[in-house]
Design a protein around this motif. Sequence first.
Motif, PDB file in Angstrom:
ATOM      1  N   PRO A   1      41.673  29.718 -73.083  1.00  0.00           N
ATOM      2  CA  PRO A   1      43.076  30.137 -72.939  1.00  0.00           C
ATOM      3  C   PRO A   1      43.472  30.233 -71.476  1.00  0.00           C
ATOM      4  CG  PRO A   1      41.931  31.486 -74.575  1.00  0.00           C
ATOM      5  CD  PRO A   1      40.892  30.632 -73.912  1.00  0.00           C
ATOM      6  N   ALA A   2      44.656  29.731 -71.151  1.00  0.00           N
ATOM      7  CA  ALA A   2      45.110  29.701 -69.765  1.00  0.00           C
ATOM      8  C   ALA A   2      45.363  31.114 -69.265  1.00  0.00           C
ATOM      9  CB  ALA A   2      46.387  28.871 -69.650  1.00  0.00           C
ATOM     10  N   PRO A   3      45.032  31.419 -68.002  1.00  0.00           N
ATOM     11  CA  PRO A   3      45.312  32.752 -67.460  1.00  0.00           C
ATOM     12  C   PRO A   3      46.806  32.992 -67.352  1.00  0.00           C
ATOM     13  CG  PRO A   3      44.550  31.266 -65.731  1.00  0.00           C
ATOM     14  CD  PRO A   3      44.370  30.543 -67.032  1.00  0.00           C
ATOM     15  N   GLN A   4      47.179  34.261 -67.502  1.00  0.00           N
ATOM     16  CA  GLN A   4      48.573  34.636 -67.460  1.00  0.00           C
ATOM     17  C   GLN A   4      49.018  34.840 -66.015  1.00  0.00           C
ATOM     18  OE1 GLN A   4      50.552  34.666 -70.070  1.00  0.00           O
ATOM     19  NE2 GLN A   4      48.867  34.142 -71.468  1.00  0.00           N
ATOM     20  N   VAL A   5      50.158  34.252 -65.670  1.00  0.00           N
ATOM     21  CA  VAL A   5      50.731  34.372 -64.335  1.00  0.00           C
ATOM     22  C   VAL A   5      52.152  34.890 -64.486  1.00  0.00           C
ATOM     23  CG1 VAL A   5      51.274  33.130 -62.194  1.00  0.00           C
ATOM     24  CG2 VAL A   5      49.299  32.464 -63.545  1.00  0.00           C
ATOM     25  N   ASP A   6      52.622  35.604 -63.476  1.00  0.00           N
ATOM     26  CA  ASP A   6      53.976  36.146 -63.503  1.00  0.00           C
ATOM     27  C   ASP A   6      54.977  35.020 -63.775  1.00  0.00           C
ATOM     28  OD1 ASP A   6      56.280  37.545 -63.229  1.00  0.00           O
ATOM     29  OD2 ASP A   6      56.040  38.030 -61.112  1.00  0.00           O
ATOM     30  N   PRO A   7      55.699  35.067 -64.888  1.00  0.00           N
ATOM     31  CA  PRO A   7      56.621  33.963 -65.196  1.00  0.00           C
ATOM     32  C   PRO A   7      57.761  33.832 -64.195  1.00  0.00           C
ATOM     33  CG  PRO A   7      56.919  35.789 -66.733  1.00  0.00           C
ATOM     34  CD  PRO A   7      55.709  36.109 -65.929  1.00  0.00           C
ATOM     35  N   GLU A   8      58.107  34.909 -63.489  1.00  0.00           N
ATOM     36  CA  GLU A   8      59.178  34.847 -62.508  1.00  0.00           C
ATOM     37  C   GLU A   8      58.734  34.185 -61.206  1.00  0.00           C
ATOM     38  OE1 GLU A   8      60.734  38.711 -61.930  1.00  0.00           O
ATOM     39  OE2 GLU A   8      61.466  38.926 -63.991  1.00  0.00           O
ATOM     40  N   LEU A   9      57.432  34.082 -61.021  1.00  0.00           N
ATOM     41  CA  LEU A   9      56.923  33.463 -59.802  1.00  0.00           C
ATOM     42  C   LEU A   9      56.885  31.955 -60.007  1.00  0.00           C
ATOM     43  CD1 LEU A   9      55.743  33.901 -56.985  1.00  0.00           C
ATOM     44  CD2 LEU A   9      53.479  34.044 -58.033  1.00  0.00           C
ATOM     45  N   THR A  10      57.947  31.305 -59.651  1.00  0.00           N
ATOM     46  CA  THR A  10      58.045  29.853 -59.765  1.00  0.00           C
ATOM     47  C   THR A  10      58.800  29.318 -58.554  1.00  0.00           C
ATOM     48  OG1 THR A  10      58.799  28.034 -61.168  1.00  0.00           O
ATOM     49  CG2 THR A  10      60.161  30.005 -61.117  1.00  0.00           C
ATOM     50  N   GLU A  11      58.541  28.086 -58.225  1.00  0.00           N
ATOM     51  CA  GLU A  11      59.129  27.512 -57.007  1.00  0.00           C
ATOM     52  C   GLU A  11      60.641  27.326 -57.165  1.00  0.00           C
ATOM     53  OE1 GLU A  11      59.013  23.256 -54.663  1.00  0.00           O
ATOM     54  OE2 GLU A  11      57.128  24.029 -55.498  1.00  0.00           O
ATOM     55  N   ARG A  12      61.362  27.685 -56.124  1.00  0.00           N
ATOM     56  CA  ARG A  12      62.807  27.455 -56.063  1.00  0.00           C
ATOM     57  C   ARG A  12      63.179  27.079 -54.634  1.00  0.00           C
ATOM     58  NH1 ARG A  12      62.385  33.110 -56.630  1.00  0.00           N
ATOM     59  NH2 ARG A  12      63.115  34.274 -54.802  1.00  0.00           N
ATOM     60  N   ARG A  13      64.319  26.458 -54.486  1.00  0.00           N
ATOM     61  CA  ARG A  13      64.738  25.943 -53.190  1.00  0.00           C
ATOM     62  C   ARG A  13      65.234  27.083 -52.301  1.00  0.00           C
ATOM     63  NH1 ARG A  13      68.909  21.074 -53.209  1.00  0.00           N
ATOM     64  NH2 ARG A  13      67.128  20.214 -54.381  1.00  0.00           N
ATOM     65  N   ALA A  14      64.793  27.059 -51.046  1.00  0.00           N
ATOM     66  CA  ALA A  14      65.233  28.067 -50.075  1.00  0.00           C
ATOM     67  C   ALA A  14      66.519  27.615 -49.388  1.00  0.00           C
ATOM     68  CB  ALA A  14      64.135  28.306 -49.043  1.00  0.00           C
ATOM     69  N   ARG A  15      67.266  28.583 -48.900  1.00  0.00           N
ATOM     70  CA  ARG A  15      68.516  28.290 -48.206  1.00  0.00           C
ATOM     71  C   ARG A  15      68.238  28.097 -46.719  1.00  0.00           C
ATOM     72  NH1 ARG A  15      72.613  32.877 -50.834  1.00  0.00           N
ATOM     73  NH2 ARG A  15      72.441  32.141 -53.018  1.00  0.00           N
ATOM     74  N   VAL A  16      68.474  26.905 -46.247  1.00  0.00           N
ATOM     75  CA  VAL A  16      68.293  26.569 -44.840  1.00  0.00           C
ATOM     76  C   VAL A  16      69.524  25.823 -44.361  1.00  0.00           C
ATOM     77  CG1 VAL A  16      65.772  26.494 -44.965  1.00  0.00           C
ATOM     78  CG2 VAL A  16      67.086  24.435 -45.440  1.00  0.00           C
ATOM     79  N   LEU A  17      69.682  25.755 -43.039  1.00  0.00           N
ATOM     80  CA  LEU A  17      70.820  25.080 -42.425  1.00  0.00           C
ATOM     81  C   LEU A  17      70.327  23.869 -41.648  1.00  0.00           C
ATOM     82  CD1 LEU A  17      72.818  28.156 -41.055  1.00  0.00           C
ATOM     83  CD2 LEU A  17      73.220  26.871 -43.173  1.00  0.00           C
ATOM     84  N   PRO A  18      71.193  22.923 -41.401  1.00  0.00           N
ATOM     85  CA  PRO A  18      70.796  21.796 -40.547  1.00  0.00           C
ATOM     86  C   PRO A  18      70.409  22.282 -39.150  1.00  0.00           C
ATOM     87  CG  PRO A  18      72.830  21.299 -41.716  1.00  0.00           C
ATOM     88  CD  PRO A  18      72.552  22.746 -41.949  1.00  0.00           C
ATOM     89  N   GLY A  19      69.569  21.521 -38.503  1.00  0.00           N
ATOM     90  CA  GLY A  19      69.118  21.921 -37.177  1.00  0.00           C
ATOM     91  C   GLY A  19      70.235  21.987 -36.157  1.00  0.00           C
ATOM     92  N   ALA A  20      71.327  21.234 -36.364  1.00  0.00           N
ATOM     93  CA  ALA A  20      72.442  21.277 -35.406  1.00  0.00           C
ATOM     94  C   ALA A  20      73.050  22.661 -35.316  1.00  0.00           C
ATOM     95  CB  ALA A  20      73.506  20.253 -35.819  1.00  0.00           C
ATOM     96  N   ALA A  21      73.047  23.413 -36.412  1.00  0.00           N
ATOM     97  CA  ALA A  21      73.592  24.764 -36.371  1.00  0.00           C
ATOM     98  C   ALA A  21      72.759  25.662 -35.475  1.00  0.00           C
ATOM     99  CB  ALA A  21      73.665  25.324 -37.790  1.00  0.00           C
ATOM    100  N   GLY A  22      71.459  25.552 -35.555  1.00  0.00           N
ATOM    101  CA  GLY A  22      70.613  26.354 -34.684  1.00  0.00           C
ATOM    102  C   GLY A  22      70.753  25.968 -33.226  1.00  0.00           C
ATOM    103  N   VAL A  23      70.855  24.645 -32.965  1.00  0.00           N
ATOM    104  CA  VAL A  23      71.042  24.207 -31.581  1.00  0.00           C
ATOM    105  C   VAL A  23      72.366  24.721 -31.020  1.00  0.00           C
ATOM    106  CG1 VAL A  23      71.318  22.186 -30.095  1.00  0.00           C
ATOM    107  CG2 VAL A  23      69.582  22.191 -31.901  1.00  0.00           C
TER     108      VAL A  23
END
Length: 370
Positions: free
Chosen positions: A74-96
């Motif tokens: 049987p597969a081990p149980q892992v937190d179902p909420e822990l799943t990959e999602r996209r992070a919010r980032v800005l283009p590098g021009a904004a930082g420059v």
Amino acid sequence: MSTTTTSHSPESEGPGRSARLIQNESTTEIPVHLLFRDDPDPVTVPLKPAVVARRQGTGEQPRLRRPTYPAPRPAPQVDPELTERRARVLPGAAGVFAGVCGAAGCVATSWWAGVLPPLAVEALALPVRAGVGLGPVQWAAYAGAGALGMFGFGGLARGRAGRAWVLGLFGRYRGTVRRTGLLWVNPLVLRRRVDVRLRHWRSEAMPAADGSGVALRVVVLVVWRVRDTARATLGVDDHETYLRECVEAALARVPMAVPGGGKGAIEAAGDALTRLVAADTAPVGLEVFAVQPVRVEYAPEVAAAMNRRRIAALDAQHRASVLTSVVDSVEDTVTRLTMRGLVELDDYERKALVKDLTVAFCSGRTESGQ
């Protein structure tokens, strides 16, 4: 008490009974209490997988029963909420842009306070004016402009193909960055770089055993990649160490084929290893494509004994083949001499001729080294 069924030669059977086709049947003992049972419950006798040998005189090829491998746990149980999602980032021009604005604000505040060096004033073509000095307002302007510049330049990052960042802020998962090129990421978050490319791992010699419990050493090649970066980095302490431990656990459960046991047995063991390791690593975001043994050898403590056993088996097989060839040659010679009418032999003369021909053929093969 037991009854015994043995094979009989065709000469010992009556005229009304057909001769047996298989004349080398082995003796089998059948317990009598199994033949006269009172209870109707069937008797289930567990059978051990074995090789069904070829029957003499039928031309039937030997059949190998494929061993049964264990099913995935049987597969081990892992937190179902822990799943990959996209992070919010800005283009590098904004930082420059933010960094340049902060640097320009610091320069303007220095010129306003009159602390900008004359060479910098001439280089920037700024008008010369009397400064008002460094007061609370100027220090506040310095702080704001400096913070803007550090925040802008400090968040610049370069994304690469096949690499990802797992972002965390104050112990919480904030998303994964898989984009490439110049990016701006919040400099306050913690970044963890993860390799998401297809990877090959060739292990060192790991302990294993065959179906009889003989100790082996196996080197496996694992083809895998990180599918879910959040679970791979946050679900376990080290996903590469976890993968290695899953491979070791699978090797302890799957009986391996002995060295020289055949390509089919090794492939079957590899399929079983792949199923077990893939089932154990899927909950932590790892995708395993293949776990294939590339080298199987006996453990050092049993290698010498097993090599002697293999040499003895090969020698016995060679002797059996030589004896079979000699017997066939003697039979063919006697049959030709008799059928062509070259000699007339009674039983005693036939036995003597067979004995002499057998000795002659064996001596000839021994001298020729066959």
